[in-house]
Design an enzyme around this catalytic site. Structure first.
Site, PDB file in Angstrom:
ATOM      1  N   ARG A 218     -47.362  13.938 -74.451  1.00  0.00           N
ATOM      2  CA  ARG A 218     -48.810  13.713 -74.285  1.00  0.00           C
ATOM      3  C   ARG A 218     -49.342  13.002 -75.524  1.00  0.00           C
ATOM      4  NH1 ARG A 218     -51.902  17.356 -76.040  1.00  0.00           N
ATOM      5  NH2 ARG A 218     -50.872  19.128 -75.073  1.00  0.00           N
TER       6      ARG A 218
ATOM      7  N   TYR B 186     -69.092  -2.058 -61.915  1.00  0.00           N
ATOM      8  CA  TYR B 186     -68.104  -1.506 -60.987  1.00  0.00           C
ATOM      9  C   TYR B 186     -68.622  -0.144 -60.513  1.00  0.00           C
ATOM     10  CZ  TYR B 186     -63.841   0.849 -59.516  1.00  0.00           C
ATOM     11  OH  TYR B 186     -62.917   1.571 -58.803  1.00  0.00           O
TER      12      TYR B 186
ATOM     13  N   ASP C 173     -65.731  -4.314 -70.474  1.00  0.00           N
ATOM     14  CA  ASP C 173     -64.725  -4.119 -69.424  1.00  0.00           C
ATOM     15  C   ASP C 173     -64.129  -5.490 -69.136  1.00  0.00           C
ATOM     16  OD1 ASP C 173     -63.326  -3.867 -67.009  1.00  0.00           O
ATOM     17  OD2 ASP C 173     -64.625  -2.257 -66.284  1.00  0.00           O
TER      18      ASP C 173
ATOM     19  N   LYS D  21     -55.151  -3.517 -62.181  1.00  0.00           N
ATOM     20  CA  LYS D  21     -55.483  -4.818 -61.614  1.00  0.00           C
ATOM     21  C   LYS D  21     -54.569  -5.907 -62.189  1.00  0.00           C
ATOM     22  CE  LYS D  21     -58.629  -2.125 -59.868  1.00  0.00           C
ATOM     23  NZ  LYS D  21     -59.966  -1.996 -60.405  1.00  0.00           N
TER      24      LYS D  21
HETATM   25  C1  LIG Z   1     -60.856  -0.921 -60.736  1.00  0.00           C
HETATM   26  C2  LIG Z   1     -61.829  -1.082 -61.838  1.00  0.00           C
HETATM   27  C3  LIG Z   1     -62.104  -0.015 -62.711  1.00  0.00           C
HETATM   28  C4  LIG Z   1     -61.524   1.369 -62.520  1.00  0.00           C
HETATM   29  O1  LIG Z   1     -60.153   1.425 -62.753  1.00  0.00           O
HETATM   30  P1  LIG Z   1     -59.148   2.436 -62.019  1.00  0.00           P
HETATM   31  O2  LIG Z   1     -57.825   2.015 -62.537  1.00  0.00           O
HETATM   32  O3  LIG Z   1     -59.322   2.231 -60.538  1.00  0.00           O
HETATM   33  O4  LIG Z   1     -59.538   3.802 -62.426  1.00  0.00           O
HETATM   34  C5  LIG Z   1     -62.966  -0.262 -63.762  1.00  0.00           C
HETATM   35  N1  LIG Z   1     -63.554  -1.462 -63.943  1.00  0.00           N
HETATM   36  C6  LIG Z   1     -63.307  -2.499 -63.111  1.00  0.00           C
HETATM   37  C7  LIG Z   1     -63.984  -3.802 -63.357  1.00  0.00           C
HETATM   38  C8  LIG Z   1     -62.448  -2.345 -62.027  1.00  0.00           C
HETATM   39  O5  LIG Z   1     -62.236  -3.376 -61.194  1.00  0.00           O
END
Ligand SMILES: *Cc1c(COP(=O)(O)O)cnc(C)c1O
Length: 393
Positions: free
Chosen positions: A57, A110, A183, A208
């Site tokens: 961890r 998001y 982000d 992503k």
């Molecule tokens: C998918 C997404 C998230 C969240 O991420 P997860 O891996 O699904 O928890 C946050 N910000 C953006 C822009 C996203 O597309």
């Protein structure tokens, strides 16, 4: 460091944190599927390359390799991998905010980010103001000097592809005593590096583009060097919370993201090429009423995007004449798979209003119901265009 002093993006992607395995010489970082490590005496952790581990961890060699690679790509001081993008966001909010603090978030964030801020952080005592981050006067009006702890910028946003000016917003945030979080999920560090433009932290859903193959859920935080504005090191704050809350990715998930990042540059070039072809096609189609893509000169913040991004990415949203039209297109594509998520090698189509952004329905962040979102993959562009042509009719 400046760009000139460091190796190029792909060299860092393939080599940062990826020395040959010290135990065996393996060229690829092994999946250290292990929870604990032999100590050579009480509290005597092994020293030297690839050592210093006590419990997975707190740290695991496969994860360290990914974290080093992430920091190198974002040009930050330290990287931290998490079990999901939202776990990474949660770590930032809890590590840096305390009850009474205020956060500025995008008014088209998001959906999951909005839910986290609204349903988890707010009951805990952290207030927020949603704002149009493409409008600098609106951002200036939303920050509360001395109270705003974080300005949370998503650029481009999911799903409306709104672009915010990272350098200008960093200045506004810092003047108010706040930190800027970006982000960077849509752009990836290949297309833009927020830390070099003044941001304090970068957050990712590595699910992503970073992972890139729709086979892993993960998240990341990368921080700049220095303190958090309250006298502690940013890296230490995030690292402490990563270990204390424990939302870490396992070794195999870490390995998948690390493998994905090695090809990020070539994938992003192809995503961008294909997206440009798809935009060109959509522009000519009568059933498409509006295209949201930062690469279009008519995009509201095209000049900002052109300044801070290398290219404009693989995500496109477009509006149709009605919700029925949008749903019909989503149901008629064959190559574009109907599904949530984005950033994989395969093209996806979705209806944000009823799918990814259903959690913001009825809120200020509700998205138009005639909107279709495309994650343009790396298939052959001609086939993608042909599929959209048959789906739009
Ligand atoms: C998918 C997404 C998230 C969240 O991420 P997860 O891996 O699904 O928890 C946050 N910000 C953006 C822009 C996203 O597309």
């Amino acid at each position: 460091m400046t760009d000139e002093q460091i190796p190029g993006f792909s060299t860092r992607a393939i080599h940062a944190g990826q020395e040959a395995d010290p135990a065996t010489g393996a060229v690829v970082t092994p999946i250290y599927q292990v929870s604990t490590y032999k100590q050579d005496g009480v509290g005597a952790l092994r020293t030297g390359l690839g050592t210093g581990y006590e419990y997975s961890r707190s740290g695991n060699p496969t994860r360290t390799s990914l974290e080093t690679q992430l920091a190198a790509l974002e040009q930050g001081a330290a990287g931290f991998a998490f079990a999901s993008g939202l776990a990474a966001e949660d770590a930032i909010l809890r590590a840096l905010c305390r009850p009474g603090d205020h956060v500025v978030i995008p008014n088209d964030a998001y959906g999951g980010t909005y839910r986290l801020v609204k349903k988890v952080a707010e009951p805990w005592g952290v207030e927020h103001t949603p704002v149009d981050l493409a409008d600098l006067d609106a951002v200036r009006g939303a920050v509360r000097p001395g109270r705003t702890r974080l300005v949370w910028l998503e650029t481009p946003t999911n799903p409306l592809l709104t672009v915010g000016d990272i350098a200008a917003i960093a200045e506004i945030a810092h003047a108010a005593g706040a930190l800027l979080v970006v982000d960077n999920t849509f752009a990836t560090p290949y297309l833009q590096t927020p830390l070099t433009l003044g941001a304090d932290l970068v957050v990712h859903s590595t699910t992503k583009y970073a992972g890139g193959h729709s086979d892993v859920v993960g998240g990341a935080v990368v921080v700049r060097d220095g303190d958090d504005g309250r006298g502690e090191s940013l890296a230490e704050r995030i690292g402490f919370h990563q270990n204390s809350m424990g939302a870490v990715p396992g070794p195999f998930d870490s390995w998948l993201v690390q493998r994905g990042l090695k090809t990020l540059a070539v994938r992003m070039e192809r995503h961008c090429d294909n997206a440009e072809r798809v935009v060109e096609f959509l522009q000519s189609h009568p059933r498409v009423t509006r295209i949201l893509y930062p690469g279009l000169p008519e995009h509201r913040n095209h000049d900002v995007a052109a300044r801070q991004m290398k290219r404009f990415g693989g995500m496109i949203s477009f509006r149709t004449a009605s919700v029925d039209d949008a749903l019909a297109v989503c149901g008629a594509t064959e190559l574009f798979t109907l599904g949530e998520s984005l950033g994989g090698v395969e093209s996806l189509v979705e209806h944000p209003g009823k799918m990814t952004h259903a959690s913001v329905a009825g809120s200020l962040l509700e998205v138009p119901d005639d909107l279709v979102r495309l994650s343009v993959g790396i298939e052959d562009a001609d086939d993608l265009v042909a599929d959209l042509a048959q789906a739009l009719g």
